[in-house]
Write a protein that holds these residues in place. Sequence first.
Motif, mmCIF file in Angstrom:
data_model
loop_
_atom_site.group_PDB
_atom_site.id
_atom_site.type_symbol
_atom_site.label_atom_id
_atom_site.label_comp_id
_atom_site.label_asym_id
_atom_site.label_seq_id
_atom_site.Cartn_x
_atom_site.Cartn_y
_atom_site.Cartn_z
ATOM 1 N N TYR A 199 0.846 -1.128 -0.021
ATOM 2 C CA TYR A 199 0.145 -0.107 0.096
ATOM 3 C C TYR A 199 0.820 1.266 0.082
ATOM 4 C CZ TYR A 199 -3.487 3.337 1.147
ATOM 5 O OH TYR A 199 -4.412 4.679 1.136
ATOM 6 N N ALA A 200 2.090 0.980 0.748
ATOM 7 C CA ALA A 200 3.030 2.409 0.708
ATOM 8 C C ALA A 200 3.371 2.926 -0.982
ATOM 9 C CB ALA A 200 4.013 1.979 1.408
ATOM 10 N N GLY A 201 3.169 1.993 -1.609
ATOM 11 C CA GLY A 201 3.335 2.575 -3.201
ATOM 12 C C GLY A 201 2.342 2.618 -4.195
ATOM 13 N N HIS A 202 0.923 2.190 -3.546
ATOM 14 C CA HIS A 202 -0.016 2.157 -4.274
ATOM 15 C C HIS A 202 -0.488 3.561 -5.009
ATOM 16 C CE1 HIS A 202 -4.689 1.858 -4.246
ATOM 17 N NE2 HIS A 202 -4.410 0.589 -4.665
ATOM 18 N N ARG A 203 -0.427 4.565 -4.099
ATOM 19 C CA ARG A 203 -0.925 5.875 -4.931
ATOM 20 C C ARG A 203 0.102 6.367 -5.956
ATOM 21 N NH1 ARG A 203 -4.771 9.660 -4.193
ATOM 22 N NH2 ARG A 203 -5.478 8.545 -2.741
ATOM 23 N N THR A 204 1.174 6.475 -5.663
ATOM 24 C CA THR A 204 2.229 6.822 -6.511
ATOM 25 C C THR A 204 2.303 5.926 -7.809
ATOM 26 O OG1 THR A 204 3.644 7.075 -4.626
ATOM 27 C CG2 THR A 204 4.943 7.147 -6.784
ATOM 28 N N LEU A 205 2.119 4.762 -7.748
ATOM 29 C CA LEU A 205 1.958 3.697 -8.825
ATOM 30 C C LEU A 205 0.863 4.248 -9.849
ATOM 31 C CD1 LEU A 205 2.812 0.981 -10.335
ATOM 32 C CD2 LEU A 205 1.207 0.032 -9.257
ATOM 33 N N PHE A 206 -0.258 4.486 -9.060
ATOM 34 C CA PHE A 206 -1.727 4.729 -10.004
ATOM 35 C C PHE A 206 -1.678 6.108 -10.289
ATOM 36 C CE2 PHE A 206 -3.452 0.835 -7.971
ATOM 37 C CZ PHE A 206 -3.746 0.287 -9.059
ATOM 38 N N GLU A 207 -1.087 7.036 -9.701
ATOM 39 C CA GLU A 207 -0.803 8.185 -10.109
ATOM 40 C C GLU A 207 -0.173 8.535 -11.193
ATOM 41 O OE1 GLU A 207 -2.460 10.903 -9.251
ATOM 42 O OE2 GLU A 207 -3.001 10.684 -7.211
ATOM 43 N N SER A 208 0.877 7.506 -11.676
ATOM 44 C CA SER A 208 1.840 7.777 -12.819
ATOM 45 C C SER A 208 1.205 6.895 -13.898
ATOM 46 C CB SER A 208 3.066 7.072 -12.408
ATOM 47 O OG SER A 208 3.044 5.639 -12.086
ATOM 48 N N LEU A 209 0.047 6.023 -13.595
ATOM 49 C CA LEU A 209 -0.405 5.350 -14.951
ATOM 50 C C LEU A 209 -1.932 5.626 -15.089
ATOM 51 C CD1 LEU A 209 0.829 1.710 -13.520
ATOM 52 C CD2 LEU A 209 1.892 3.422 -15.159
ATOM 53 N N LYS A 210 -2.410 6.772 -14.918
ATOM 54 C CA LYS A 210 -3.591 7.263 -15.026
ATOM 55 C C LYS A 210 -3.948 6.995 -16.403
ATOM 56 C CE LYS A 210 -4.756 10.291 -11.349
ATOM 57 N NZ LYS A 210 -5.242 11.663 -10.692
ATOM 58 N N GLU A 211 -3.298 7.593 -17.441
ATOM 59 C CA GLU A 211 -3.578 7.452 -18.741
ATOM 60 C C GLU A 211 -3.523 6.073 -19.396
ATOM 61 O OE1 GLU A 211 -1.847 10.451 -21.135
ATOM 62 O OE2 GLU A 211 -2.779 12.048 -19.525
ATOM 63 N N GLU A 240 -9.813 3.526 -3.642
ATOM 64 C CA GLU A 240 -8.858 4.630 -3.855
ATOM 65 C C GLU A 240 -8.610 4.426 -5.339
ATOM 66 O OE1 GLU A 240 -6.014 4.691 -0.841
ATOM 67 O OE2 GLU A 240 -7.434 5.761 0.622
ATOM 68 N N THR A 241 -8.080 3.163 -5.699
ATOM 69 C CA THR A 241 -7.827 3.108 -7.131
ATOM 70 C C THR A 241 -8.703 3.454 -8.179
ATOM 71 O OG1 THR A 241 -6.503 1.080 -6.474
ATOM 72 C CG2 THR A 241 -7.116 1.111 -8.722
ATOM 73 N N ALA A 242 -10.114 3.147 -8.106
ATOM 74 C CA ALA A 242 -11.161 3.354 -8.800
ATOM 75 C C ALA A 242 -11.406 4.941 -8.626
ATOM 76 C CB ALA A 242 -12.472 2.959 -8.233
ATOM 77 N N ALA A 243 -10.999 5.709 -7.613
ATOM 78 C CA ALA A 243 -11.202 7.124 -7.553
ATOM 79 C C ALA A 243 -9.830 7.750 -8.462
ATOM 80 C CB ALA A 243 -11.082 7.710 -6.113
ATOM 81 N N MET A 244 -8.771 7.133 -8.411
ATOM 82 C CA MET A 244 -7.611 7.733 -9.149
ATOM 83 C C MET A 244 -7.774 7.699 -10.554
ATOM 84 S SD MET A 244 -4.324 7.051 -6.700
ATOM 85 C CE MET A 244 -4.974 5.475 -6.026
ATOM 86 N N ILE A 245 -8.224 6.317 -11.010
ATOM 87 C CA ILE A 245 -8.352 5.825 -12.183
ATOM 88 C C ILE A 245 -9.926 5.856 -12.780
ATOM 89 C CG2 ILE A 245 -7.378 4.509 -14.134
ATOM 90 C CD1 ILE A 245 -5.209 4.850 -12.701
ATOM 91 N N ASN A 246 -10.461 6.934 -12.909
ATOM 92 C CA ASN A 246 -11.872 6.748 -12.903
ATOM 93 C C ASN A 246 -12.597 6.106 -14.022
ATOM 94 O OD1 ASN A 246 -11.795 8.962 -14.310
ATOM 95 N ND2 ASN A 246 -12.464 10.533 -12.537
ATOM 96 N N GLY A 247 -11.635 6.063 -15.335
ATOM 97 C CA GLY A 247 -12.167 5.497 -16.479
ATOM 98 C C GLY A 247 -11.985 3.895 -16.505
ATOM 99 N N ALA A 248 -11.293 3.362 -15.436
ATOM 100 C CA ALA A 248 -11.139 1.953 -15.370
ATOM 101 C C ALA A 248 -12.256 1.139 -14.822
ATOM 102 C CB ALA A 248 -9.736 1.733 -14.761
ATOM 103 N N PHE A 249 -12.329 -0.120 -14.691
ATOM 104 C CA PHE A 249 -13.149 -1.116 -14.317
ATOM 105 C C PHE A 249 -12.358 -1.824 -13.100
ATOM 106 C CE2 PHE A 249 -14.081 -0.351 -18.662
ATOM 107 C CZ PHE A 249 -15.469 -0.072 -18.790
#
Length: 206
Positions: free
Chosen positions: A69-81, A114-123
């Motif tokens: 989880y410590a790396g979760h937000r950073t990972l998804f923030e970088s992969l939004k597109e 939190e993942t769904a909120a960061m990448i809101n176009g993903a399933f």
Amino acid sequence: MKIAILGGSGKLGQAFAARLRQTGHEVAIGSRDPSKAEEAAAKAGRGVRGMTNSDAAQWCDIAIVSVPYAGHRTLFESLKEALNGKIIIDATVPIDPENIFQIKTASGRSAAEETAAMINGAFVFAAFQTISHRVLRQLDVSHDVLVAGGPARKPEVLDLIRSMGLRAIEAGSLEIAGHLERMTVLLLSINKANNIKESGIKITGV
Ligand SMILES: NC(=O)c1ccc[n+]([C@@H]2O[C@H](COP(=O)([O-])OP(=O)(O)OC[C@H]3O[C@@H](n4cnc5c(N)ncnc54)[C@H](OP(=O)(O)O)[C@@H]3O)[C@@H](O)[C@H]2O)c1
């Protein structure tokens, strides 16, 4: 289909790769470090590719995520597109570093939400929280995998899990994800109380 395992160089990721390479799907292990990805892919066996998390996210149809989880937000923030519009299966358990028998997130919601909120176009789906990497590596044994997420594209997720020789259990919508994450810490407590390493969950009546 093309399946990327982001954070795939780790314990759970290697177990995913071992299961997935038997399915006929194309499999890539993602890492922050390309050489670590190549090394992990070689360890996983023939047919598994290694690439950066970013390249793997671009390449895949489905991303399975197994990072602390410590790396979760950073990972998804970088992969939004890269992950927009794709299926994400999030196995992250946000264990509280100060008390491994509790979960703790920045928002108070589950890591998967939190993942769904960061990448809101993903399933986004939560799954695999209740299976230890050691158990997942017992390739000839089926285990129950509880899956939480909305109805859109869920059949593909359930089919993927079945193709891995596992029993997919429909657990409900993504708001159930927090319960799956809490089940992991329950299992950790059962492990400790019984001096064992891999308690698991089996659902009856389904
Ligand atoms: N282990 C299990 O049995 C199990 C079971 C169910 C759920 N889970 C959950 O699955 C997740 C992964 O567990 P694991 O045991 O496989 O963990 P792990 O081996 O400690 O780490 C997995 C990978 O995550 C990457 N990583 C580490 N720190 C990171 C950071 N700050 N940012 C981005 N990536 C980072 C590393 O890959 P690179 O250095 O190559 O980038 C590492 O190899 C956790 O959330 C865990 O709670 C684990």
